[in-house]
Every structure is written in C-alpha cells, then in structure tokens.
Design an enzyme around this catalytic site. Structure first.
Site, PDB file in Angstrom:
ATOM      1  N   SER A  37      51.319  26.930  24.592  1.00  0.00           N
ATOM      2  CA  SER A  37      52.260  27.653  25.466  1.00  0.00           C
ATOM      3  C   SER A  37      52.529  26.940  26.780  1.00  0.00           C
ATOM      4  O   SER A  37      53.608  27.064  27.357  1.00  0.00           O
ATOM      5  CB  SER A  37      51.722  29.059  25.753  1.00  0.00           C
ATOM      6  OG  SER A  37      50.381  28.986  26.201  1.00  0.00           O
ATOM      7  N   ARG A  38      51.527  26.193  27.272  1.00  0.00           N
ATOM      8  CA  ARG A  38      51.654  25.593  28.611  1.00  0.00           C
ATOM      9  C   ARG A  38      51.121  24.161  28.592  1.00  0.00           C
ATOM     10  O   ARG A  38      50.452  23.744  27.650  1.00  0.00           O
ATOM     11  CB  ARG A  38      50.811  26.400  29.624  1.00  0.00           C
ATOM     12  CG  ARG A  38      51.333  27.781  29.894  1.00  0.00           C
ATOM     13  CD  ARG A  38      50.504  28.456  30.981  1.00  0.00           C
ATOM     14  NE  ARG A  38      49.187  28.857  30.528  1.00  0.00           N
ATOM     15  CZ  ARG A  38      48.037  28.434  31.080  1.00  0.00           C
ATOM     16  NH1 ARG A  38      48.056  27.609  32.092  1.00  0.00           N
ATOM     17  NH2 ARG A  38      46.880  28.855  30.597  1.00  0.00           N
TER      18      ARG A  38
ATOM     19  N   SER B  73      38.594  14.126  26.372  1.00  0.00           N
ATOM     20  CA  SER B  73      38.857  13.894  27.797  1.00  0.00           C
ATOM     21  C   SER B  73      38.119  12.641  28.240  1.00  0.00           C
ATOM     22  O   SER B  73      37.082  12.272  27.665  1.00  0.00           O
ATOM     23  CB  SER B  73      38.349  15.077  28.620  1.00  0.00           C
ATOM     24  OG  SER B  73      38.319  14.734  30.000  1.00  0.00           O
TER      25      SER B  73
ATOM     26  N   ILE C  28      45.676  14.668  34.429  1.00  0.00           N
ATOM     27  CA  ILE C  28      47.040  15.041  34.049  1.00  0.00           C
ATOM     28  C   ILE C  28      47.470  16.257  34.882  1.00  0.00           C
ATOM     29  O   ILE C  28      46.695  17.218  35.026  1.00  0.00           O
ATOM     30  CB  ILE C  28      47.114  15.405  32.534  1.00  0.00           C
ATOM     31  CG1 ILE C  28      46.431  14.328  31.654  1.00  0.00           C
ATOM     32  CG2 ILE C  28      48.550  15.643  32.113  1.00  0.00           C
ATOM     33  CD1 ILE C  28      47.041  12.960  31.682  1.00  0.00           C
TER      34      ILE C  28
ATOM     35  N   TYR D 186      31.813  21.504  29.878  1.00  0.00           N
ATOM     36  CA  TYR D 186      33.093  20.895  29.479  1.00  0.00           C
ATOM     37  C   TYR D 186      32.868  19.492  28.881  1.00  0.00           C
ATOM     38  O   TYR D 186      33.412  19.163  27.815  1.00  0.00           O
ATOM     39  CB  TYR D 186      34.003  20.827  30.701  1.00  0.00           C
ATOM     40  CG  TYR D 186      35.402  20.316  30.443  1.00  0.00           C
ATOM     41  CD1 TYR D 186      36.374  21.140  29.868  1.00  0.00           C
ATOM     42  CD2 TYR D 186      35.764  19.023  30.795  1.00  0.00           C
ATOM     43  CE1 TYR D 186      37.660  20.667  29.659  1.00  0.00           C
ATOM     44  CE2 TYR D 186      37.050  18.548  30.584  1.00  0.00           C
ATOM     45  CZ  TYR D 186      37.998  19.376  30.016  1.00  0.00           C
ATOM     46  OH  TYR D 186      39.275  18.907  29.803  1.00  0.00           O
TER      47      TYR D 186
ATOM     48  N   LYS E 246      33.705  18.147  25.087  1.00  0.00           N
ATOM     49  CA  LYS E 246      34.647  17.055  24.835  1.00  0.00           C
ATOM     50  C   LYS E 246      33.964  15.867  24.154  1.00  0.00           C
ATOM     51  O   LYS E 246      34.593  15.149  23.366  1.00  0.00           O
ATOM     52  CB  LYS E 246      35.315  16.626  26.143  1.00  0.00           C
ATOM     53  CG  LYS E 246      36.192  17.722  26.773  1.00  0.00           C
ATOM     54  CD  LYS E 246      37.321  18.106  25.844  1.00  0.00           C
ATOM     55  CE  LYS E 246      38.251  19.147  26.435  1.00  0.00           C
ATOM     56  NZ  LYS E 246      39.332  19.537  25.526  1.00  0.00           N
TER      57      LYS E 246
ATOM     58  N   VAL F  31      41.197  30.857  19.597  1.00  0.00           N
ATOM     59  CA  VAL F  31      40.809  29.842  18.598  1.00  0.00           C
ATOM     60  C   VAL F  31      39.336  29.930  18.205  1.00  0.00           C
ATOM     61  O   VAL F  31      38.955  29.466  17.135  1.00  0.00           O
ATOM     62  CB  VAL F  31      41.065  28.388  19.074  1.00  0.00           C
ATOM     63  CG1 VAL F  31      42.505  27.996  18.939  1.00  0.00           C
ATOM     64  CG2 VAL F  31      40.512  28.121  20.444  1.00  0.00           C
TER      65      VAL F  31
ATOM     66  N   GLY G  62      46.883  26.199  21.723  1.00  0.00           N
ATOM     67  CA  GLY G  62      47.153  26.175  23.170  1.00  0.00           C
ATOM     68  C   GLY G  62      48.472  25.491  23.475  1.00  0.00           C
ATOM     69  O   GLY G  62      48.559  24.633  24.342  1.00  0.00           O
TER      70      GLY G  62
ATOM     71  N   ASN H 263      44.286  21.360  20.707  1.00  0.00           N
ATOM     72  CA  ASN H 263      44.523  21.105  22.127  1.00  0.00           C
ATOM     73  C   ASN H 263      43.949  22.194  23.034  1.00  0.00           C
ATOM     74  O   ASN H 263      43.626  21.918  24.188  1.00  0.00           O
ATOM     75  CB  ASN H 263      46.040  20.975  22.359  1.00  0.00           C
ATOM     76  CG  ASN H 263      46.399  21.095  23.815  1.00  0.00           C
ATOM     77  OD1 ASN H 263      46.262  20.140  24.580  1.00  0.00           O
ATOM     78  ND2 ASN H 263      46.844  22.273  24.244  1.00  0.00           N
TER      79      ASN H 263
END
Ligand code: NAP
Length: 248
Positions: free
Chosen positions: A15-16, A143, A189, A156, A160, A65, A13, A91
C-alpha cells in the site's frame, strides 16, 4: 504489451513506500498485482486505483502476513481469481526499535513474526502452485543492516539476516523446479519508515552513502522487478544491495 504480461504477482505490504513502488513497477511491465496491507485502507485504495489505471488486474487484500490463514488467503487470491502466481515479493516489514537491554519481548516477537515468519508463510503457500507451474520468482526484502548490525535494532537486524538464510535455503530447495529465490538489501530509502528519524541521524546516515543521496522506493523497485523477470532465471540465492554503496 510489457515483458511481464500474463504474469501474476503478489506483493506484501504494497500500500505504501517501497511495496507501492514495486506494485506499480511490476504493473508498468504488464503484470497483474495482488497486494496486501496491514490497516491503512486509504493508502491501499489509492495504490489500487493507480494499478488499475495502468490497465492490469489488481486486488488489495487487508491482512496480517504473520497470520497463517491471512497469508494463505493472500496467495489463494492470486491463484483462484487470477489463475496462478508467478511472482512473490515479501516486502511487508515493521520496526520496533530499542536498545536490547530495555527491549520488550513483545517488540522482539512482533518484528520477527511480521518480517521473518510472514515471509515464510507466504513462501510456503506460494511454493506449491509455483512448483506445479514449474515457474516462480520470489524476492525477499532484507536490509543493509542484516549484514552490518545496527544499535537499537537487534530484533529488526535478526529478522532481516534470517531472511537471507531463508532465501539461500529455499533457493537450494527450489533451483531445479524453475523457481528462483533472491533477496534485495536496501540502504537508506525515503519512506514513512525512515521519515521518523531525527535530522541529525539522517545527516549522519547520508554522509556514509557514496552516491550522496537517500534512495527512492523506485530505486528498490527497479532491482526487484529485474530479479522478478524471466530474464533473471539464472540468478538465485543472491542478495542484491540497493544502497548507493552504503554497505561496502
Ligand atoms: P513502510 O513505508 O512503513 O510500509 C510498510 C508496508 O507494509 C505498508 O504497506 C504496511 O501496510 C505493510 N505492513 C506492515 N505490517 C504488515 C503486516 N503485518 N501485514 C501486512 N502488511 C503489513 O515501509 P517501507 O520503508 O516501504 O519498507 C518496506 C520494506 O523494506 C520493509 O520490509 C522494510 O524493512 C524494508 N526496508 C526499508 C528500508 C528503508 O530505508 N525504508 C531499508 C531497508 C529495508 P499499511 O499501509 O496498512 O500500514
């Protein structure tokens, strides 16, 4: 020459957002970088150009992934084209939020498959070449909510928190082989992932951060780069919070 000169890193991950900042920070320190992305080719091309401009070898690989063949192909790119893998940063992550009573099973599965199983598959593929080299740095992106929970994010938070258990277990398996495994736990973030939050939720969140601001992808990248460095060789099985004090 940077302190990571001669090292090859794989970032999922990349790219951004946070992943992109990690790729750039590792490259600034001299590492060659292979990164993956899900489907946003325009963002991946831009990051790839930025990496090449820093004078390192760089590759962008499109792939999920959570797909075992794609995860293996990603690691193989570093091993076969760059000559090895020294750093792996798991990531890539997604959210599919909703209250538990209404959450669709597909949304639960997608988050666990991407965030948790994806990291497992990449680690599994990376361990063998790292063991051969008797050197490795693995950093998993957890996280702040892994330890605190968050309404609307049972999937989520489970993924994590699972990453932390996986990090500690692999750290114990690999400690004697020169491979460290750590996790980073970012707070709030500013990235595309958090941009969708309503203003009121954003303000409420900001009021809980002692440092008084949202974090930047670069704040997280600096911590990852430290854990991925040779100098961090005596640190393993740890969870480093990068959250402006939010999780205290
Ligand atoms: P983001 O801006 O949404 O970027 C996600 C990245 O992951 C993109 O490069 C995306 O590729 C890639 N990706 C998504 N699914 C993938 C898959 N199945 N296979 C391969 N790549 C995939 O996210 P972010 O905010 O930078 O978050 C990065 C990590 O930090 C995530 O694990 C997230 O859970 C964690 N985190 C974020 C925050 C925060 O406040 N932002 C806080 C704590 C933890 P495409 O560009 O192709 O879509």
């Amino acid at each position: 020459m940077g302190s990571m000169s001669g090292k090859n890193a794989v970032v999922t991950g990349g790219s951004r957002g946070i992943g992109r900042a990690i790729c750039l920070e590792l490259a600034r320190r001299g590492a060659n970088v292979v990164f993956s992305y899900a489907g946003n080719t325009a963002a991946a091309d831009k990051t790839l150009e930025e990496l090449k401009a820093l004078g390192v070898e760089a590759r962008a690989i499109q792939g999920n992934v959570a797909d075992p063949a794609a995860a293996k192909a990603l690691i193989d790119t570093a091993v076969k084209e760059l000559g090895g893998i020294h750093i792996l940063v798991n990531n890539a992550g997604i959210t599919r939020d909703g209250l538990a009573m209404a959450m669709k099973e597909d949304d639960f599965d997608a988050v666990i498959e991407t965030n948790l199983k994806g990291a497992f598959l990449c680690m599994k593929a990376a361990i063998r070449p790292m063991m051969k080299a008797r050197y490795g740095r693995i950093v998993n992106m957890s996280s702040v909510v892994a330890l605190r929970g968050n309404p609307g994010q049972v999937n989520y938070c489970a993924s994590k928190a699972g990453l932390i258990g996986m990090t500690k277990s692999l750290a114990k398996e690999m400690g004697a082989r020169g491979i460290t495994v750590n996790a980073v736990a970012p707070g709030y973030i500013s990235t595309d992932m958090t941009a969708a939050l309503p203003d009121a939720a954003r303000q409420a969140m900001l009021s809980t951060i002692p440092v008084g601001r949202a974090g930047s992808p670069e704040d997280v990248a600096a911590a990852v780069a430290f854990l991925a460095s040779e100098e961090a060789g005596y640190i393993t099985g740890q969870v480093l919070s990068v959250d402006g004090g939010m999780g205290m």
